[in-house]
Write an enzyme that holds these catalytic residues in place. Structure first.
Site, PDB file in Angstrom:
ATOM      1  N   SER A 146       6.366  47.854 -26.655  1.00  0.00           N
ATOM      2  CA  SER A 146       5.289  48.221 -27.515  1.00  0.00           C
ATOM      3  C   SER A 146       5.963  48.647 -28.820  1.00  0.00           C
ATOM      4  O   SER A 146       7.337  48.999 -28.826  1.00  0.00           O
ATOM      5  CB  SER A 146       4.871  49.575 -27.121  1.00  0.00           C
ATOM      6  N   TYR A 159       3.414  57.608 -22.915  1.00  0.00           N
ATOM      7  CA  TYR A 159       3.517  56.082 -23.161  1.00  0.00           C
ATOM      8  C   TYR A 159       4.732  55.818 -23.898  1.00  0.00           C
ATOM      9  O   TYR A 159       5.460  54.827 -23.654  1.00  0.00           O
ATOM     10  CB  TYR A 159       2.228  55.906 -23.861  1.00  0.00           C
TER      11      TYR A 159
HETATM   12  P1  NAP Z   1      -5.493  46.458 -20.585  1.00  0.00           P
HETATM   13  O1  NAP Z   1      -6.572  45.730 -21.182  1.00  0.00           O
HETATM   14  O2  NAP Z   1      -5.797  47.836 -20.497  1.00  0.00           O
HETATM   15  O3  NAP Z   1      -5.066  45.849 -19.229  1.00  0.00           O
HETATM   16  C1  NAP Z   1      -4.062  46.372 -18.461  1.00  0.00           C
HETATM   17  C2  NAP Z   1      -4.128  45.625 -17.064  1.00  0.00           C
HETATM   18  O4  NAP Z   1      -3.124  46.400 -16.370  1.00  0.00           O
HETATM   19  C3  NAP Z   1      -5.766  45.689 -16.702  1.00  0.00           C
HETATM   20  O5  NAP Z   1      -5.776  44.539 -15.840  1.00  0.00           O
HETATM   21  C4  NAP Z   1      -5.237  46.754 -15.710  1.00  0.00           C
HETATM   22  O6  NAP Z   1      -5.939  46.770 -14.380  1.00  0.00           O
HETATM   23  C5  NAP Z   1      -3.647  46.551 -14.945  1.00  0.00           C
HETATM   24  N1  NAP Z   1      -3.151  47.736 -14.467  1.00  0.00           N
HETATM   25  C6  NAP Z   1      -3.153  49.006 -14.678  1.00  0.00           C
HETATM   26  N2  NAP Z   1      -2.521  49.849 -13.971  1.00  0.00           N
HETATM   27  C7  NAP Z   1      -1.952  48.956 -12.979  1.00  0.00           C
HETATM   28  C8  NAP Z   1      -1.407  49.088 -11.471  1.00  0.00           C
HETATM   29  N3  NAP Z   1      -1.039  50.372 -11.159  1.00  0.00           N
HETATM   30  N4  NAP Z   1      -0.930  47.951 -10.973  1.00  0.00           N
HETATM   31  C9  NAP Z   1      -1.570  46.767 -11.298  1.00  0.00           C
HETATM   32  N5  NAP Z   1      -2.285  46.445 -12.489  1.00  0.00           N
HETATM   33  C10 NAP Z   1      -2.486  47.674 -13.120  1.00  0.00           C
HETATM   34  O7  NAP Z   1      -4.208  46.367 -21.537  1.00  0.00           O
HETATM   35  P2  NAP Z   1      -3.625  45.346 -22.605  1.00  0.00           P
HETATM   36  O8  NAP Z   1      -3.831  45.897 -23.898  1.00  0.00           O
HETATM   37  O9  NAP Z   1      -3.987  44.148 -22.327  1.00  0.00           O
HETATM   38  O10 NAP Z   1      -2.045  45.749 -22.554  1.00  0.00           O
HETATM   39  C11 NAP Z   1      -1.247  44.967 -21.461  1.00  0.00           C
HETATM   40  C12 NAP Z   1       0.225  45.567 -21.526  1.00  0.00           C
HETATM   41  O11 NAP Z   1       0.665  45.421 -22.996  1.00  0.00           O
HETATM   42  C13 NAP Z   1       0.390  46.981 -21.425  1.00  0.00           C
HETATM   43  O12 NAP Z   1       1.543  47.018 -20.759  1.00  0.00           O
HETATM   44  C14 NAP Z   1       0.195  47.668 -22.501  1.00  0.00           C
HETATM   45  O13 NAP Z   1       1.086  48.992 -22.733  1.00  0.00           O
HETATM   46  C15 NAP Z   1       0.869  46.771 -23.510  1.00  0.00           C
HETATM   47  N6  NAP Z   1       0.863  46.706 -24.966  1.00  0.00           N
HETATM   48  C16 NAP Z   1      -0.346  46.806 -25.344  1.00  0.00           C
HETATM   49  C17 NAP Z   1      -0.814  46.671 -26.757  1.00  0.00           C
HETATM   50  C18 NAP Z   1      -1.998  46.533 -27.441  1.00  0.00           C
HETATM   51  O14 NAP Z   1      -2.294  47.026 -28.863  1.00  0.00           O
HETATM   52  N7  NAP Z   1      -3.130  46.466 -26.717  1.00  0.00           N
HETATM   53  C19 NAP Z   1       0.382  46.967 -27.642  1.00  0.00           C
HETATM   54  C20 NAP Z   1       1.536  46.936 -26.966  1.00  0.00           C
HETATM   55  C21 NAP Z   1       1.737  46.942 -25.880  1.00  0.00           C
HETATM   56  P3  NAP Z   1      -7.413  47.923 -14.284  1.00  0.00           P
HETATM   57  O15 NAP Z   1      -8.255  47.357 -15.392  1.00  0.00           O
HETATM   58  O16 NAP Z   1      -7.613  47.834 -12.789  1.00  0.00           O
HETATM   59  O17 NAP Z   1      -6.840  49.283 -14.856  1.00  0.00           O
HETATM   60  C1  GCO Z   2      -1.879  53.601 -29.555  1.00  0.00           C
HETATM   61  C2  GCO Z   2      -2.074  52.254 -29.091  1.00  0.00           C
HETATM   62  C3  GCO Z   2      -0.612  51.681 -28.956  1.00  0.00           C
HETATM   63  C4  GCO Z   2      -0.519  50.169 -28.555  1.00  0.00           C
HETATM   64  C5  GCO Z   2       0.581  49.761 -28.551  1.00  0.00           C
HETATM   65  C6  GCO Z   2       1.559  49.515 -30.108  1.00  0.00           C
HETATM   66  O1  GCO Z   2      -2.629  54.342 -28.951  1.00  0.00           O
HETATM   67  O2  GCO Z   2      -1.052  53.844 -30.318  1.00  0.00           O
HETATM   68  O3  GCO Z   2      -2.619  52.151 -27.811  1.00  0.00           O
HETATM   69  O4  GCO Z   2       0.281  52.468 -28.221  1.00  0.00           O
HETATM   70  O5  GCO Z   2      -1.165  50.203 -27.387  1.00  0.00           O
HETATM   71  O6  GCO Z   2       1.523  50.074 -27.489  1.00  0.00           O
HETATM   72  O7  GCO Z   2       2.524  48.655 -29.688  1.00  0.00           O
END
Ligand code: NAP
Ligand code: GCO
Length: 266
Positions: A146, A159
Site C-alpha cells: 500500500s 493498517y
Molecule cells: P476489498 O474490496 O475490501 O476486498 C478485500 C477482500 O479481502 C474481500 O473479498 C474480503 O472478503 C477479503 N477478506 C477480508 N478478510 C479476509 C480474511 N480474513 N480471509 C480471507 N479473505 C478476507 O479490498 P480491495 O480494495 O480490493 O483491496 C484488496 C487489497 O489491496 C487489500 O489488501 C488492500 O489493503 C489493498 N489495497 C487496496 C487499495 C485501494 O485503494 N483499494 C490500495 C492499496 C492496497 P469480505 O468481503 O468477506 O470481507
Molecule cells: C485510506 C485508504 C488507503 C488505500 C491504500 C492506499 O484510508 O487511506 O483506504 O489506505 O486503501 O492502502 O495505498
C-alpha cells in the site's frame, strides 16, 4: 527476450480474498495469461458470488471458504488445493481490511484484527505454500502492500503498521527463499476505486465530491483514482518468468503519488 515469458500457462495461481475488488481483477488477468485460478473468501456466499462473477467472464475458477488468519484452516485449504487443483505456483496475498479510527480511540482488539488479517494472514499463507514451491523448484509470491507501506496518515495506524510490516515480510521471504528460486515481491497500489475506498469517494449531501476524493486527485500526478485494472499488467509481470531476477521489490502502481510533493500554490 521471449514474450512467452509473460505468459502463465500451466501455472496454478491462488489469490486470497478475490471474490471482487483488486483480487478479482488480478485473477482475471492471470486467467487471460493462462493460469488456473484458485481463490478464497471468508464466507460461502462470497465464494459463490465470486464463482458466478468468474463464470460470467468465462473463467473456471476454484473457490474455497478460508479465513487467512486461521493457520489450521489454511493448512487444510492448501492441502485441498494441492489435491484438487495442483501445487500453488503463484500466491497473491491480497485479502485485507482497513479500520479508519483515530489511534487513541482504537481498541487493542481492533488493532489486532487489522494486523492479523493484513500481516499475519500473508505470513500464514506464505508459510503454507513455500514448502511445495521449494520442492517444485520455483514459486512466485506477490504481497499487496500500500501507499501506507511508506506513508502514514490520520486514522490508519494499524493498517499502516501492517502494510509497513508486509513490505518487510516481502523482503524477508526474498532473503530466506530466493536461493530456492522463489521470488517474493510486493505491489503497492495507490488509491484504487474499490469497495474498500468507497467511503472516501462518497458524494456529499450537497452533491459535491468528498474532500478526500478531491485531495487524492490533487495528490496524484495522473489526476485520477486508480482502477483495479491498472494493477493487472504489473501483477502479471511479477507472477511471470519475465520477473525471475526481480526479488524483494515493492512495485508502486500509484499514478505517481509517492514521487509528488503536491500541487504548489497558484
Ligand atoms: P476489498 O474490496 O475490501 O476486498 C478485500 C477482500 O479481502 C474481500 O473479498 C474480503 O472478503 C477479503 N477478506 C477480508 N478478510 C479476509 C480474511 N480474513 N480471509 C480471507 N479473505 C478476507 O479490498 P480491495 O480494495 O480490493 O483491496 C484488496 C487489497 O489491496 C487489500 O489488501 C488492500 O489493503 C489493498 N489495497 C487496496 C487499495 C485501494 O485503494 N483499494 C490500495 C492499496 C492496497 P469480505 O468481503 O468477506 O470481507
Ligand atoms: C485510506 C485508504 C488507503 C488505500 C491504500 C492506499 O484510508 O487511506 O483506504 O489506505 O486503501 O492502502 O495505498
Amino acid at each position: 527476450m521471449n514474450m512467452n515469458d509473460f505468459r502463465l500457462d500451466g501455472k496454478v495461481a491462488l489469490i486470497t480474498g478475490a471474490s471482487y475488488g483488486i483480487g478479482f481483477a488480478i485473477a482475471e488477468a492471470f486467467a487471460a495469461a493462462g493460469a488456473t485460478i484458485v481463490f478464497n473468501d471468508v464466507k460461502q456466499e462470497l465464494v459463490d458470488k465470486g464463482l458466478a462473477s468468474y463464470k460470467e467472464k468465462g473463467i473456471k475458477a476454484h473457490g474455497y471458504v478460508c479465513d487467512v488468519t486461521n493457520e489450521e484452516a489454511v493448512t487444510d485449504f492448501i492441502a485441498k488445493v494441492e489435491k484438487e487443483v495442483g501445487v500453488v505456483d503463484i500466491l497473491v496475498n491480497n485479502a485485507g481490511i482497513i479500520k479508519r479510527i483515530p489511534m487513541c480511540e482504537m481498541t487493542a482488539a481492533q488493532w489486532r484484527q487489522v494486523i492479523d488479517i493484513d500481516l499475519t494472514g500473508p505470513f500464514i499463507m506464505a508459510k503454507a505454500c513455500i514448502p511445495a514451491m521449494v520442492k517444485k523448484g520455483h514459486g512466485k509470491i506477490i504481497n499487496i502492500c500500500s501507499m501506507m507501506s511508506e506513508l502514514g496518515r490520520e486514522t490508519v495506524s494499524a493498517y499502516a503498521a501492517a502494510k509497513g510490516g508486509l513490505k518487510m515480510l516481502t523482503r524477508n521471504i526474498c532473503s530466506e527463499y530466493g536461493g530456492a528460486n522463489i521470488q517474493c515481491n510486493g505491489i503497492g497500489p495507490g488509491y484504487i476505486a474499490t469497495p474498500q475506498t468507497a467511503p472516501l469517494r462518497e458524494r456529499q449531501a450537497d452533491g459535491s465530491r468528498h474532500p478526500f476524493d478531491q485531495f487524492i486527485v490533487s495528490k496524484t500526478p495522473a489526476g485520477r483514482w486508480g482502477n483495479a485494472e491498472d494493477l493487472q499488467g504489473p501483477a502479471v509481470f511479477l507472477a511471470s518468468d519475465a520477473s525471475n531476477f526481480v526479488n524483494g521489490h515493492i512495485l508502486y502502481v500509484d499514478g505517481g503519488i509517492l514521487a509528488y510533493i503536491g500541487k504548489q500554490p497558484e
